[in-house]
Design an enzyme around this catalytic site. Structure first.
Site, PDB file in Angstrom:
ATOM      1  N   GLU A 139       2.020   8.195   9.249  1.00 26.09           N
ATOM      2  CA  GLU A 139       2.099   7.201   8.259  1.00 26.09           C
ATOM      3  C   GLU A 139       1.395   5.883   8.568  1.00 26.09           C
ATOM      4  O   GLU A 139       0.738   5.290   7.829  1.00 26.09           O
ATOM      5  CB  GLU A 139       3.479   7.196   7.721  1.00 26.09           C
ATOM      6  CG  GLU A 139       3.699   6.184   6.544  1.00 26.09           C
ATOM      7  CD  GLU A 139       3.213   6.494   5.249  1.00 26.09           C
ATOM      8  OE1 GLU A 139       2.809   5.661   4.484  1.00 26.09           O
ATOM      9  OE2 GLU A 139       2.583   7.832   5.204  1.00 26.09           O
ATOM     10  N   HIS A 164      -2.207   6.193   9.052  1.00 27.80           N
ATOM     11  CA  HIS A 164      -2.864   6.184   7.497  1.00 27.80           C
ATOM     12  C   HIS A 164      -2.837   4.866   6.815  1.00 27.80           C
ATOM     13  O   HIS A 164      -3.995   4.512   6.120  1.00 27.80           O
ATOM     14  CB  HIS A 164      -2.322   7.315   6.428  1.00 27.80           C
ATOM     15  CG  HIS A 164      -2.734   7.248   5.216  1.00 27.80           C
ATOM     16  ND1 HIS A 164      -4.236   7.494   4.847  1.00 27.80           N
ATOM     17  CD2 HIS A 164      -2.257   7.295   4.193  1.00 27.80           C
ATOM     18  CE1 HIS A 164      -4.324   7.652   3.665  1.00 27.80           C
ATOM     19  NE2 HIS A 164      -3.240   7.456   3.129  1.00 27.80           N
ATOM     20  N   HIS A 197      -3.421  10.886  -6.724  1.00 27.12           N
ATOM     21  CA  HIS A 197      -3.724   9.917  -5.651  1.00 27.12           C
ATOM     22  C   HIS A 197      -4.899  10.251  -4.872  1.00 27.12           C
ATOM     23  O   HIS A 197      -5.702   9.443  -4.860  1.00 27.12           O
ATOM     24  CB  HIS A 197      -2.505   9.796  -4.514  1.00 27.12           C
ATOM     25  CG  HIS A 197      -2.482   8.636  -3.592  1.00 27.12           C
ATOM     26  ND1 HIS A 197      -2.615   9.099  -2.263  1.00 27.12           N
ATOM     27  CD2 HIS A 197      -2.836   7.556  -3.547  1.00 27.12           C
ATOM     28  CE1 HIS A 197      -2.622   7.803  -1.683  1.00 27.12           C
ATOM     29  NE2 HIS A 197      -2.674   6.878  -2.401  1.00 27.12           N
ATOM     30  N   HIS A 208      -5.242  27.487  -8.882  1.00 26.58           N
ATOM     31  CA  HIS A 208      -6.460  26.867  -7.980  1.00 26.58           C
ATOM     32  C   HIS A 208      -7.639  27.613  -7.273  1.00 26.58           C
ATOM     33  O   HIS A 208      -8.751  27.345  -7.583  1.00 26.58           O
ATOM     34  CB  HIS A 208      -5.652  26.283  -6.631  1.00 26.58           C
ATOM     35  CG  HIS A 208      -6.622  25.450  -5.763  1.00 26.58           C
ATOM     36  ND1 HIS A 208      -7.568  24.369  -6.170  1.00 26.58           N
ATOM     37  CD2 HIS A 208      -6.870  25.645  -4.542  1.00 26.58           C
ATOM     38  CE1 HIS A 208      -8.294  24.124  -5.236  1.00 26.58           C
ATOM     39  NE2 HIS A 208      -8.000  24.666  -4.080  1.00 26.58           N
ATOM     40  N   HIS A 210     -10.838  21.339   5.142  1.00 27.69           N
ATOM     41  CA  HIS A 210     -10.913  21.651   3.649  1.00 27.69           C
ATOM     42  C   HIS A 210     -11.064  20.533   2.942  1.00 27.69           C
ATOM     43  O   HIS A 210     -11.820  20.453   1.932  1.00 27.69           O
ATOM     44  CB  HIS A 210      -9.552  22.474   3.440  1.00 27.69           C
ATOM     45  CG  HIS A 210      -9.594  23.242   2.148  1.00 27.69           C
ATOM     46  ND1 HIS A 210     -10.464  24.262   1.890  1.00 27.69           N
ATOM     47  CD2 HIS A 210      -8.828  23.029   1.089  1.00 27.69           C
ATOM     48  CE1 HIS A 210     -10.111  24.670   0.735  1.00 27.69           C
ATOM     49  NE2 HIS A 210      -9.022  23.780  -0.049  1.00 27.69           N
TER      50      HIS A 210
END
Length: 298
Positions: free
Chosen positions: A58, A61, A124, A214, A276
């Site tokens: 975290e 990031h 987001h 999806h 991905h």
């Protein structure tokens, strides 16, 4: 003449890629609460006492996102001064700075509990993706200007023009559905591919429905892009930028599908999951570049 501008642009683009991958890493590893419910502090401290893995992820990031804002401000200032006269430049600067700010605010709101809900948080990644696309296009524009190609146009049929625009819009919803898979913890809801469970094709619960939904959207995307690629290979064999561009785009999609399949078989291996996210990010950026080229033709 544009050497320093190109260097800053490339660095900023790479940082934005790490922002995209970092966001996926935070979600995949469940590190959203790595700093508790405080922002920009971590567990109420500038430098936390303990450094478990989720806190490291975290904090990393947040650090990369902060670095992205700094480089975007520098890039925006330099680009405004040096290529502000170019038609697309100021628009891309506005979009990149606006969406990096929105992305940061949503991230902060999610941490402190103001912005909650899986369907909302899934947006987001999409907002961050628009910011990346704007920076990516600005970087390509800078290189075009340095080579005197910023007025380069591509002449295409209405079929390719409208399908390029529509598939770019469509793929954004596909990306949102993929982000929703992550945020609803539906990545392992289905243990088989392309069907969901052994002896079962249709989803049996909400999480399986999110996963299979999806996959269904991706299946439509794959068929659609294949039809466009066949059209391009037949009609635009003498246009290198169109031909090579769509071959690269379809290759990125196939790599996206492959990593999605391997994510199921490997129980969401983290490296495969990050690739991905990378492939879909690059694909969206490339499609946006096609649209920028098309926009030069009235």
């Amino acid at each position: 003449m544009y050497r320093n501008l190109k260097i800053v642009a490339v660095i900023t683009t790479l940082i934005m890629i790490f922002v995209q991958i970092g966001g996926a890493l935070v979600t995949k590893t469940g590190s959203e609460d790595g700093c508790g419910e405080t922002w920009p502090l971590c567990h109420g401290q500038l430098i936390p006492r303990d450094w478990p893995l989720d806190t490291i992820i975290e904090m990393a990031h947040r650090g990369v996102s902060g670095l992205a804002i700094i480089f975007l401000l520098i890039l925006g200032y330099m680009a405004w001064k040096q290529i502000g006269h170019v038609r697309e430049a100021k628009f891309l600067i506005y979009v990149s700075l606006s969406f990096i700010l929105i992305q940061s605010l949503i991230g902060a709101a999610a941490v402190i509990g103001i912005w909650e809900g899986d369907f909302i948080l899934a947006a987001h990644f999409g907002i961050s993706l628009i910011c990346f696309a704007a920076v990516f296009l600005l970087t390509l524009l800078i290189f075009e200007v340095s080579h005197g190609q910023h007025e380069r146009k591509i002449i295409v049929s209405p079929f390719l023009r409208y399908n390029t625009i529509l598939i770019t819009i469509y793929i954004y919803f596909v990306i949102y559905s993929g982000a929703l898979v992550r945020h609803t913890d539906s990545s392992l809801a289905c243990t088989e591919w392309p069907h969901c469970m052994p002896g079962s094709v249709l989803p049996a619960n909400f999480y399986q429905a999110v996963q299979m939904g999806h996959r269904f959207l991706v299946g439509i995307l794959a068929i659609w892009m294949l039809l466009i690629l066949i059209h391009v290979l037949r009609k635009y064999s003498r246009s290198p930028i169109i031909k090579k561009g769509w071959i690269i785009a379809f290759t990125l999609l196939m790599m996206q599908v492959l990593t999605g399949m391997l994510s199921v078989f490997t129980q969401v291996n983290i490296f495969i999951a990050l690739f991905h996210a990378l492939f879909i990010t690059l694909l969206f950026g490339l499609l946006c570049y096609f649209i920028m080229l098309l926009s030069r033709n009235k």
